[in-house]
Design a protein around this motif. Structure first.
Motif, short mmCIF file in Angstrom:
data_model
loop_
_atom_site.label_atom_id
_atom_site.label_comp_id
_atom_site.label_asym_id
_atom_site.label_seq_id
_atom_site.Cartn_x
_atom_site.Cartn_y
_atom_site.Cartn_z
N SER A 17 0.97 -0.72 0.03
CA SER A 17 0.06 0.16 -0.28
C SER A 17 0.78 1.62 -0.26
O SER A 17 0.31 2.20 -0.65
CB SER A 17 -0.97 0.36 0.86
OG SER A 17 -0.37 0.18 2.53
N LEU A 18 2.10 1.07 0.37
CA LEU A 18 3.52 2.50 0.18
C LEU A 18 3.16 3.10 -0.56
O LEU A 18 3.09 3.86 -1.39
CB LEU A 18 4.54 1.95 1.74
CG LEU A 18 5.17 3.02 2.11
CD1 LEU A 18 5.33 4.66 2.24
CD2 LEU A 18 6.36 2.73 2.35
N ALA B 244 2.11 1.90 -3.42
CA ALA B 244 1.16 2.26 -4.43
C ALA B 244 0.44 3.91 -4.48
O ALA B 244 -0.23 4.25 -5.17
CB ALA B 244 -0.12 1.15 -4.06
N SER B 245 0.98 4.33 -2.75
CA SER B 245 0.24 6.09 -2.50
C SER B 245 0.67 6.86 -2.91
O SER B 245 0.70 7.51 -2.41
CB SER B 245 -0.25 5.58 -1.50
OG SER B 245 0.56 5.31 -0.30
N LEU C 291 -1.77 1.81 3.57
CA LEU C 291 -2.39 3.21 3.39
C LEU C 291 -2.79 3.44 2.38
O LEU C 291 -2.89 3.32 1.25
CB LEU C 291 -1.01 3.31 3.18
CG LEU C 291 0.20 3.57 4.34
CD1 LEU C 291 1.47 3.67 3.64
CD2 LEU C 291 0.10 5.09 5.54
N GLN C 292 -3.87 4.78 2.54
CA GLN C 292 -4.83 4.74 1.31
C GLN C 292 -3.86 6.68 0.07
O GLN C 292 -3.69 6.65 0.45
CB GLN C 292 -5.82 5.51 1.62
CG GLN C 292 -6.32 4.58 2.83
CD GLN C 292 -7.02 3.74 2.13
OE1 GLN C 292 -8.08 3.09 1.34
NE2 GLN C 292 -6.10 2.25 2.56
N PRO C 293 -4.68 5.49 -1.80
CA PRO C 293 -3.76 7.42 -2.18
C PRO C 293 -4.16 8.11 -1.70
O PRO C 293 -5.63 8.53 -0.99
CB PRO C 293 -4.70 6.91 -3.20
CG PRO C 293 -5.45 4.99 -3.04
CD PRO C 293 -5.59 5.47 -1.59
N GLY C 294 -3.21 9.50 -1.72
CA GLY C 294 -3.14 10.78 -1.47
C GLY C 294 -3.28 11.07 0.41
O GLY C 294 -3.85 12.40 0.99
N TRP C 295 -2.31 9.83 1.24
CA TRP C 295 -2.90 9.86 2.19
C TRP C 295 -1.49 11.34 2.68
O TRP C 295 -1.29 11.75 4.00
CB TRP C 295 -2.45 8.59 2.97
CG TRP C 295 -0.88 8.03 3.19
CD1 TRP C 295 -0.68 7.41 1.53
CD2 TRP C 295 0.24 7.91 3.80
NE1 TRP C 295 0.69 7.35 2.02
CE2 TRP C 295 0.60 7.58 3.21
CE3 TRP C 295 0.31 9.42 4.58
CZ2 TRP C 295 2.44 7.57 3.31
CZ3 TRP C 295 2.02 8.57 5.59
CH2 TRP C 295 2.49 8.14 4.89
N GLU D 229 0.57 13.68 1.16
CA GLU D 229 0.64 15.45 0.88
C GLU D 229 -0.39 16.38 1.46
O GLU D 229 0.31 17.13 2.00
CB GLU D 229 -0.51 15.17 -0.49
CG GLU D 229 0.47 14.53 -2.34
CD GLU D 229 0.07 13.07 -2.36
OE1 GLU D 229 -0.25 12.37 -1.04
OE2 GLU D 229 0.02 12.41 -3.40
N SER E 179 -5.74 13.54 4.81
CA SER E 179 -5.10 12.19 5.35
C SER E 179 -6.06 11.21 6.16
O SER E 179 -6.14 11.26 7.04
CB SER E 179 -4.11 12.20 5.42
OG SER E 179 -3.14 11.13 5.58
N ILE F 283 -6.17 6.46 6.11
CA ILE F 283 -5.48 5.81 6.71
C ILE F 283 -6.10 5.40 7.52
O ILE F 283 -7.26 4.45 8.09
CB ILE F 283 -4.06 5.28 6.82
CG1 ILE F 283 -3.60 5.64 8.29
CG2 ILE F 283 -3.20 6.84 6.24
CD1 ILE F 283 -2.21 5.88 8.81
#
Length: 444
Positions: A23-24, A26-27, A95-99, A101, A209, A211
């Motif tokens: 997940s890291l 990928a995000s 971890l989710q996309p965009g977490w 930034e 953010s 997750i």
């Protein structure tokens, strides 16, 4: 974008580590320069073999000979880091996309003076919110905030955040000495946040953010060690905790007490302060802190086989009318005063009694004023037995604790006994009930 060092301590739980790793990668933003530092604390479940198989160019692996714990393992990884920012991650996250930034945006905004940023974490098993910051409750205990604001804010200041997922400037982290290694798998994050605040920095939650977290799955839990960590935190930062509680909204939570006799109904009171709000808050906060300190003293500083009762004496003194002795208790006149001589604050006081038969069909209003600070108002309907329960009453050190009791119908109720933290004290006829409480045995 700045370079980020992801530091991931790990101890077994290989399947969760693999999920976190995938997940890291990928995000991570495409244009981010980063390194990923795994710190293995002598895992025995194949984690080391998996680490040896990783071929990603950003991955570094540090192998410890023993389980060093959260603080020391993070320090081992940070010592080999080179990023401008440290992203400290548990190995049981998804971890989710965009977490990342939103967290970096807060740290890079010079107007915010951010020292550390946490985020919103959802439990993997049911998608409920586990963490949206850490607060100090009025009872002096730390708790995860589990609600999100409904005003559209994208971030907010917090008292503290969990170290399970946070971002901090590496230079700042090193300047204040990193984690305090006296804490063991708990409290390190709150201690770090307090020291950052004292250094003039602010702690933030980035609401954008989000997750998922398996929540304490990888390090496990040790109740006694958690108590040690909490005691150390309060001892180290007592004035800071006191200030944080005073700033928060002060309420009296009402919780079920398992020690109440089954034959009686426990009434929930309405509570009001008799003192000005500021004076009441100061007394209440000090009482809450002392309750925690007394509880830790009882856990760690007393002999293993004996717990000395909190209530050394229970004395009954009436004002205006003498009590009438019956076979079931002591009849209260229009105004009575129960005096408790205690060595420390207590968590619950319960007055247990009966309604006299001739008044059984009348509603009774009973008010108990504690130390002239708090007023607990109880409405009794038609039940014969009753319990007047007061949770976390305001105790004043060095004084007899006063419970002034007034009923709208004089002599309509009997008091039979008092429960002090669940310990029973019989109210005998007469003006002084000063028998020593019987010591209890600690559970084996």
């Amino acid at each position: 974008m700045p370079m980020v060092s992801f530091v991931v301590p790990m101890f077994n739980h290989l399947a969760k580590t693999k999920l976190m790793y995938d997940s890291l990668l990928a995000s991570v933003p495409e244009n981010l320069s980063f390194e990923l530092i795994f710190v293995d604390d002598a895992s025995s479940d194949g984690s080391r073999e998996w680490l040896a198989s990783l071929r990603h160019p950003t991955v570094k692996v540090i192998l410890n000979d023993a389980n060093l714990g959260f603080a020391r393992s993070n320090h081992a990884g940070i010592a080999h880091s080179s990023g401008e920012f440290l992203a400290l991650l548990n190995n049981d996250l998804i971890l989710q996309p965009g977490w990342l930034e939103p967290m970096l945006a807060i740290l890079e905004n010079p107007t915010l003076d951010a020292g550390l940023v946490g985020n919103v974490q959802f439990r993997v098993d049911d998608d409920s919110i586990d963490h949206a910051g850490i607060a100090v409750l009025p009872n002096a205990k730390l708790s995860h905030i589990q609600l999100l604001p409904n005003d559209g804010r994208r971030f907010a200041e917090a008292f503290a955040v969990t170290g399970a997922c946070c971002v901090v400037p590496r230079k700042l982290f090193n300047e204040i000495g990193g984690f305090d290694e006296n804490f063991v798998n708990g409290g390190e994050d709150v201690d770090l946040c307090i020291r950052l605040r004292l250094a003039g920095k602010k702690i933030y939650i980035a609401y954008d953010s989000r997750i998922k977290h398996h929540v304490s799955a990888t390090r496990g839990g040790n109740g006694l060690q958690c108590e040690k960590n909490s005691r150390l935190l309060q001892k180290k930062w007592r004035p800071f905790f006191k200030q944080a509680i005073l700033r928060s909204q002060f309420t009296q939570p009402l919780l079920a007490c398992p020690s109440a006799p089954k034959a009686a109904r426990a009434h929930e009171p309405q509570i009001r302060t008799v003192l000005p709000a500021c004076a009441y808050a100061l007394l209440a906060v000090e009482a809450a802190l002392r309750r925690e300190e007394a509880r830790w003293h009882n856990i760690f500083d007393t002999p293993n086989d004996v717990v000395t009762s909190n209530a050394q004496r229970v004395r009954l003194r009436t004002l205006g009318f003498m009590p009438t002795a019956t076979g079931h208790g002591v009849s209260m006149g229009p105004l009575a005063c129960l005096l408790l001589e205690c060595t420390e604050s207590v968590e619950s006081i319960q007055l247990v009694g009966l309604r006299l038969p001739e008044w059984r069909d009348r509603s009774l209003r009973v008010e108990v004023i504690v130390n002239r600070c708090q007023a607990y108002t109880f409405m009794l309907e038609n039940e014969r037995r009753f319990i007047l329960r007061m949770l976390n009453p305001i105790f004043i050190e060095g004084c007899m604790q006063s419970f002034s009791i007034e009923a709208n119908i004089p002599d309509a109720i009997l008091l039979s006994h008092v429960l002090v933290n669940g310990e029973m004290h019989i109210i005998h006829p007469g003006e002084d009930n000063s028998d020593e409480a019987t010591p209890l045995r600690k559970p084996q």
